[in-house]
Design a protein around this motif. Structure first.
Motif, PDB file in Angstrom:
ATOM      1  N   GLN A  63     -33.489 -33.695  63.753  1.00 50.86           N
ATOM      2  CA  GLN A  63     -33.661 -32.729  64.840  1.00 50.86           C
ATOM      3  C   GLN A  63     -34.469 -31.522  64.384  1.00 50.86           C
ATOM      4  OE1 GLN A  63     -29.571 -32.067  65.877  1.00 50.86           O
ATOM      5  NE2 GLN A  63     -29.357 -34.060  66.894  1.00 50.86           N
ATOM      6  N   SER A  64     -34.227 -31.090  63.158  1.00 47.34           N
ATOM      7  CA  SER A  64     -34.965 -29.948  62.651  1.00 47.34           C
ATOM      8  C   SER A  64     -36.443 -30.297  62.480  1.00 47.34           C
ATOM      9  CB  SER A  64     -34.372 -29.500  61.312  1.00 47.34           C
ATOM     10  OG  SER A  64     -34.986 -28.337  60.856  1.00 47.34           O
ATOM     11  N   PHE A  65     -36.716 -31.507  61.976  1.00 47.61           N
ATOM     12  CA  PHE A  65     -38.105 -31.919  61.809  1.00 47.61           C
ATOM     13  C   PHE A  65     -38.786 -32.079  63.166  1.00 47.61           C
ATOM     14  CE2 PHE A  65     -40.864 -33.043  58.348  1.00 47.61           C
ATOM     15  CZ  PHE A  65     -41.904 -33.747  58.951  1.00 47.61           C
TER      16      PHE A  65
ATOM     17  N   PRO B 292     -44.123 -30.200  57.953  1.00 49.39           N
ATOM     18  CA  PRO B 292     -43.528 -29.757  59.215  1.00 49.39           C
ATOM     19  C   PRO B 292     -44.135 -28.448  59.684  1.00 49.39           C
ATOM     20  CG  PRO B 292     -42.070 -29.217  57.408  1.00 49.39           C
ATOM     21  CD  PRO B 292     -43.222 -29.987  56.813  1.00 49.39           C
ATOM     22  N   GLY B 293     -43.955 -28.146  60.962  1.00 48.33           N
ATOM     23  CA  GLY B 293     -44.392 -26.868  61.487  1.00 48.33           C
ATOM     24  C   GLY B 293     -43.646 -25.723  60.856  1.00 48.33           C
TER      25      GLY B 293
ATOM     26  N   GLU C  72     -32.730 -19.732  50.532  1.00 43.91           N
ATOM     27  CA  GLU C  72     -31.763 -19.575  51.632  1.00 43.91           C
ATOM     28  C   GLU C  72     -32.159 -18.480  52.611  1.00 43.91           C
ATOM     29  OE1 GLU C  72     -27.386 -20.967  50.821  1.00 43.91           O
ATOM     30  OE2 GLU C  72     -27.920 -19.310  49.505  1.00 43.91           O
ATOM     31  N   ASP C  73     -32.941 -17.512  52.161  1.00 46.32           N
ATOM     32  CA  ASP C  73     -33.308 -16.410  53.057  1.00 46.32           C
ATOM     33  C   ASP C  73     -34.714 -16.577  53.630  1.00 46.32           C
ATOM     34  OD1 ASP C  73     -34.716 -16.030  50.759  1.00 46.32           O
ATOM     35  OD2 ASP C  73     -34.207 -13.904  50.509  1.00 46.32           O
ATOM     36  N   ASN C  74     -35.259 -17.816  53.592  1.00 43.97           N
ATOM     37  CA  ASN C  74     -36.597 -18.064  54.120  1.00 43.97           C
ATOM     38  C   ASN C  74     -36.632 -19.468  54.704  1.00 43.97           C
ATOM     39  OD1 ASN C  74     -39.480 -18.599  54.393  1.00 43.97           O
ATOM     40  ND2 ASN C  74     -39.793 -16.825  53.065  1.00 43.97           N
ATOM     41  N   VAL C  75     -37.017 -19.615  55.961  1.00 42.89           N
ATOM     42  CA  VAL C  75     -36.974 -20.935  56.594  1.00 42.89           C
ATOM     43  C   VAL C  75     -38.129 -21.830  56.168  1.00 42.89           C
ATOM     44  CG1 VAL C  75     -35.703 -20.151  58.622  1.00 42.89           C
ATOM     45  CG2 VAL C  75     -38.196 -20.075  58.648  1.00 42.89           C
ATOM     46  N   ASN C  76     -39.205 -21.251  55.628  1.00 35.43           N
ATOM     47  CA  ASN C  76     -40.362 -22.040  55.228  1.00 35.43           C
ATOM     48  C   ASN C  76     -40.289 -22.424  53.751  1.00 35.43           C
ATOM     49  OD1 ASN C  76     -41.836 -21.911  57.790  1.00 35.43           O
ATOM     50  ND2 ASN C  76     -42.043 -19.730  57.336  1.00 35.43           N
ATOM     51  N   PHE C  77     -40.813 -23.598  53.436  1.00 34.71           N
ATOM     52  CA  PHE C  77     -40.723 -24.107  52.068  1.00 34.71           C
ATOM     53  C   PHE C  77     -41.772 -23.476  51.153  1.00 34.71           C
ATOM     54  CE2 PHE C  77     -43.768 -26.965  54.114  1.00 34.71           C
ATOM     55  CZ  PHE C  77     -44.748 -27.122  53.148  1.00 34.71           C
ATOM     56  N   PHE C  78     -41.519 -23.613  49.851  1.00 29.85           N
ATOM     57  CA  PHE C  78     -42.423 -23.158  48.802  1.00 29.85           C
ATOM     58  C   PHE C  78     -42.835 -24.352  47.948  1.00 29.85           C
ATOM     59  CE2 PHE C  78     -40.321 -19.327  50.014  1.00 29.85           C
ATOM     60  CZ  PHE C  78     -41.102 -18.251  49.614  1.00 29.85           C
TER      61      PHE C  78
ATOM     62  N   THR D 185     -53.653 -26.813  47.082  1.00 34.60           N
ATOM     63  CA  THR D 185     -54.931 -26.345  47.629  1.00 34.60           C
ATOM     64  C   THR D 185     -55.061 -26.694  49.108  1.00 34.60           C
ATOM     65  OG1 THR D 185     -55.998 -26.562  45.469  1.00 34.60           O
ATOM     66  CG2 THR D 185     -57.433 -26.472  47.392  1.00 34.60           C
ATOM     67  N   ALA D 186     -54.674 -27.923  49.468  1.00 31.23           N
ATOM     68  CA  ALA D 186     -54.760 -28.337  50.868  1.00 31.23           C
ATOM     69  C   ALA D 186     -53.790 -27.547  51.743  1.00 31.23           C
ATOM     70  CB  ALA D 186     -54.478 -29.838  50.987  1.00 31.23           C
ATOM     71  N   LEU D 187     -52.604 -27.261  51.225  1.00 25.29           N
ATOM     72  CA  LEU D 187     -51.634 -26.461  51.991  1.00 25.29           C
ATOM     73  C   LEU D 187     -52.155 -25.043  52.195  1.00 25.29           C
ATOM     74  CD1 LEU D 187     -48.383 -27.726  50.235  1.00 25.29           C
ATOM     75  CD2 LEU D 187     -48.956 -28.055  52.656  1.00 25.29           C
ATOM     76  N   GLN D 188     -52.822 -24.508  51.193  1.00 27.89           N
ATOM     77  CA  GLN D 188     -53.418 -23.182  51.337  1.00 27.89           C
ATOM     78  C   GLN D 188     -54.521 -23.201  52.387  1.00 27.89           C
ATOM     79  OE1 GLN D 188     -54.526 -22.578  47.229  1.00 27.89           O
ATOM     80  NE2 GLN D 188     -52.691 -21.376  46.761  1.00 27.89           N
ATOM     81  N   ALA D 189     -55.320 -24.254  52.385  1.00 25.29           N
ATOM     82  CA  ALA D 189     -56.410 -24.368  53.357  1.00 25.29           C
ATOM     83  C   ALA D 189     -55.876 -24.502  54.784  1.00 25.29           C
ATOM     84  CB  ALA D 189     -57.289 -25.568  53.015  1.00 25.29           C
ATOM     85  N   GLU D 190     -54.685 -25.091  54.912  1.00 25.28           N
ATOM     86  CA  GLU D 190     -54.050 -25.243  56.233  1.00 25.28           C
ATOM     87  C   GLU D 190     -53.291 -23.986  56.646  1.00 25.28           C
ATOM     88  OE1 GLU D 190     -53.899 -27.821  58.413  1.00 25.28           O
ATOM     89  OE2 GLU D 190     -55.220 -29.159  57.300  1.00 25.28           O
ATOM     90  N   HIS D 191     -53.306 -22.964  55.805  1.00 25.30           N
ATOM     91  CA  HIS D 191     -52.627 -21.687  56.079  1.00 25.30           C
ATOM     92  C   HIS D 191     -51.129 -21.869  56.318  1.00 25.30           C
ATOM     93  CE1 HIS D 191     -56.578 -19.868  56.232  1.00 25.30           C
ATOM     94  NE2 HIS D 191     -56.961 -20.752  57.145  1.00 25.30           N
ATOM     95  N   VAL D 192     -50.542 -22.781  55.550  1.00 32.29           N
ATOM     96  CA  VAL D 192     -49.092 -22.971  55.602  1.00 32.29           C
ATOM     97  C   VAL D 192     -48.430 -21.752  54.951  1.00 32.29           C
ATOM     98  CG1 VAL D 192     -47.179 -24.412  54.783  1.00 32.29           C
ATOM     99  CG2 VAL D 192     -49.311 -25.476  55.571  1.00 32.29           C
ATOM    100  N   PRO D 193     -47.359 -21.200  55.540  1.00 32.56           N
ATOM    101  CA  PRO D 193     -46.706 -20.020  54.950  1.00 32.56           C
ATOM    102  C   PRO D 193     -46.231 -20.261  53.515  1.00 32.56           C
ATOM    103  CG  PRO D 193     -45.901 -20.410  57.183  1.00 32.56           C
ATOM    104  CD  PRO D 193     -46.745 -21.595  56.820  1.00 32.56           C
ATOM    105  N   ASN D 194     -46.184 -19.199  52.733  1.00 29.14           N
ATOM    106  CA  ASN D 194     -45.651 -19.186  51.366  1.00 29.14           C
ATOM    107  C   ASN D 194     -46.505 -19.932  50.348  1.00 29.14           C
ATOM    108  OD1 ASN D 194     -43.407 -17.779  52.335  1.00 29.14           O
ATOM    109  ND2 ASN D 194     -42.229 -19.658  52.663  1.00 29.14           N
ATOM    110  N   MET D 195     -47.762 -20.179  50.668  1.00 29.58           N
ATOM    111  CA  MET D 195     -48.608 -20.949  49.756  1.00 29.58           C
ATOM    112  C   MET D 195     -49.511 -20.071  48.892  1.00 29.58           C
ATOM    113  SD  MET D 195     -47.710 -24.045  50.038  1.00 29.58           S
ATOM    114  CE  MET D 195     -46.022 -23.662  50.561  1.00 29.58           C
ATOM    115  N   GLU D 196     -49.254 -18.775  48.833  1.00 28.56           N
ATOM    116  CA  GLU D 196     -50.095 -17.885  48.023  1.00 28.56           C
ATOM    117  C   GLU D 196     -50.127 -18.330  46.569  1.00 28.56           C
ATOM    118  OE1 GLU D 196     -47.619 -16.881  49.932  1.00 28.56           O
ATOM    119  OE2 GLU D 196     -48.623 -15.864  51.605  1.00 28.56           O
ATOM    120  N   SER D 197     -48.989 -18.770  46.073  1.00 25.55           N
ATOM    121  CA  SER D 197     -48.914 -19.278  44.703  1.00 25.55           C
ATOM    122  C   SER D 197     -47.665 -20.125  44.578  1.00 25.55           C
ATOM    123  CB  SER D 197     -48.871 -18.131  43.691  1.00 25.55           C
ATOM    124  OG  SER D 197     -47.673 -17.380  43.847  1.00 25.55           O
TER     125      SER D 197
END
Length: 468
Positions: A262-264, A283-284, A317-323, A333-345
């Motif tokens: 359901q979450s996915f 995932p979004g 636990e305090d962030n809904v987006n993955f790292f 690199t591809a995740l950074q190009a897609e502007h996925v959150p938390n992908m700075e490093s």
């Protein structure tokens, strides 16, 4: 960082620890009540953190008491009622309180709920959790069950009515509980052969429609369909062999699998990325998900590698987006190009992932080969680390990997790569005090590393309960 099923990382749990004194006189009342009378205190600080986080979110006082055995001539119900009354659990939260009492010898759990919460947390719900504990508290990582117990019970207390409570999966039988109640507390350790044998002895199930496909997206659709049906069976054909072992080490029931699905689903349309024989279903944003990792075999079929999802990625636990955990992650690199959150490093830039063997391969042969290398050269730390990485990255068997990395680090205490692995493993197995000790070691050795200095100060402050 932590690790609770779907929360991407086990939760952060453990506490102060005070001796059980028979309750003729109430023990000293701390702000977050965590009393541990057992011989296992590795998780105390993390448990206490879980109590703090739960109260901060729900406004409910949570108390955890762990006993070696029940008091003479007392049932667990009587002991729980006695403790609840003497510690006045919930009194400082307008009568909203929950006590979790577990006795190791009897393998009994009792959840005592204040009158003000009986409407939200009824007896039937508590009974299901108490029955589930008889299975889950004998697993490799019982602390994860306690973490999930606290999280879901507090959500229920906040008015979330669709949480039925964890029950043992239908496929999980006595084959997985060799040794009886309290076996793990006495040091019983299962082997890969134990788990493989138990899987083979499971009753037949109709899982053929969940076979791996030559098309990655078809394998993904079949996998998501299995989640939608609540299937947590480790024999799911489209799983890698290591992921099947992972499923018996960290068993999930139907409700947990449905929640993951359901979450996915609620995250919206996923994106597929490909790199080096791996696929990644992303995932979004703003949903509590880890991405799904797919692995192309030498047979040109695509398998789901659940173990890689947990070892390549992380959710705090305090962030809904993955790292992303490691800087050499092939998707970074591809995740950074897609502007996925938390992908700075990546989280860890100082340690890397091991090379990935071609799949399929026989896990038991690989483990045996690693064990033989250790027997042939027991003073070589890299041999322990190599086998540890096999357990971790192929099976996410964290307790076994942790044992081996501790041996490697003992043989080579100045090898910082081993220390970074220990930080990650202690964190994800809820051994907060040991994690802090590793952070201190790294901070002392790397005074110019701003990241480690900041991390050590932040975690030290987070786990400082001195003023409570």
């Amino acid at each position: 960082m932590g690790r609770s099923f779907l929360l991407g990382c086990g939760a952060i749990l453990i506490a102060l620890g005070a001796a059980y004194v028979g309750w003729q006189h109430a023990p000293k009342r701390t702000h977050y009540v965590m009393i541990n009378d057992t011989d296992q205190h590795d998780f105390d600080l993390a448990f206490r953190m879980s109590l703090k986080l739960a109260e901060g979110k729900s406004g409910i006082e949570n108390a955890l008491v762990l006993m070696k055995a029940l008091p003479p001539s007392k049932s667990i119900e009587e002991a729980a009622a006695d403790i609840f009354q003497k510690l006045r659990i919930g009194a400082r939260r307008d009568g909203r309180g929950i006590l979790y009492l577990y006795s190791v010898k009897e393998n009994f759990l009792k959840i005592e709920v204040s009158y003000a919460l009986e409407g939200e947390i009824p007896d039937a719900y508590c009974h299901r959790l108490e029955e589930a504990a008889k299975t889950y508290m004998l697993s490799e990582i019982p602390q994860d069950f306690i973490s999930e117990l606290i999280i879901t019970t507090n959500l229920r207390g906040m008015g979330t009515k669709d949480l039925g409570g964890s029950v043992a999966p239908r496929w999980l039988g006595a084959e997985f509980l060799s040794g009886g109640a309290g076996a793990l507390a006495r040091g019983y350790r299962r082997t890969l052969a134990d788990y493989q044998g138990a899987i083979r002895k499971m009753p037949d199930a109709d899982l053929l429609k969940f076979a791996p496909s030559a098309d990655a997206e078809e394998s993904l659709r079949r996998y998501l369909a299995s989640l939608a049906l609540g299937i947590g069976d480790p024999r799911l054909p489209l799983l890698t062999e290591g992921s099947r072992i992972f499923r018996v080490i960290v068993p999930r029931n139907e409700e947990q699998q449905l929640r993951i699905h359901q979450s996915f689903e609620s995250a919206g349309v996923y994106r597929m990325l490909y790199a080096g024989g791996l696929g990644l279903a992303v995932p979004g944003a703003a949903k509590s998900n880890l991405p799904i990792v797919l692995r192309r075999g030498s047979d040109n079929l695509w398998y789901v590698d659940e173990a890689k999802a947990w070892t390549y990625f992380h959710r705090f636990e305090d962030n809904v987006n993955f790292f992303v955990k490691y800087a050499d992650n092939p998707f970074l690199t591809a995740l950074q190009a897609e502007h996925v959150p938390n992908m700075e490093s990546a989280i860890y830039t100082q340690v890397h992932t091991p090379s990935m063997p071609a799949y399929p391969f026989a896990l038991s042969d690989a483990v045996q080969s690693g064990e033989q290398k250790i027997l042939a050269a027991p003073a070589v730390p890299a041999n322990y680390a190599e086998l540890a990485d096999l357990y971790l990255f192929e099976m996410n068997w964290q307790t076994r990997a942790l044992d081996l990395y501790e041996k490697a680090s003992a043989l080579a205490p100045e090898e910082l790569a081993y220390r970074w692995r220990l930080v990650d493993l202690y964190l994800n197995t809820s051994r907060a005090e040991k994690m802090l000790a590793e952070f201190k070691f790294l901070a002392d050795r790397l005074p110019a590393d701003k990241q480690i200095q900041d991390w050590y100060r932040a975690y030290k402050k987070t786990y400082d309960f001195g003023k409570n």
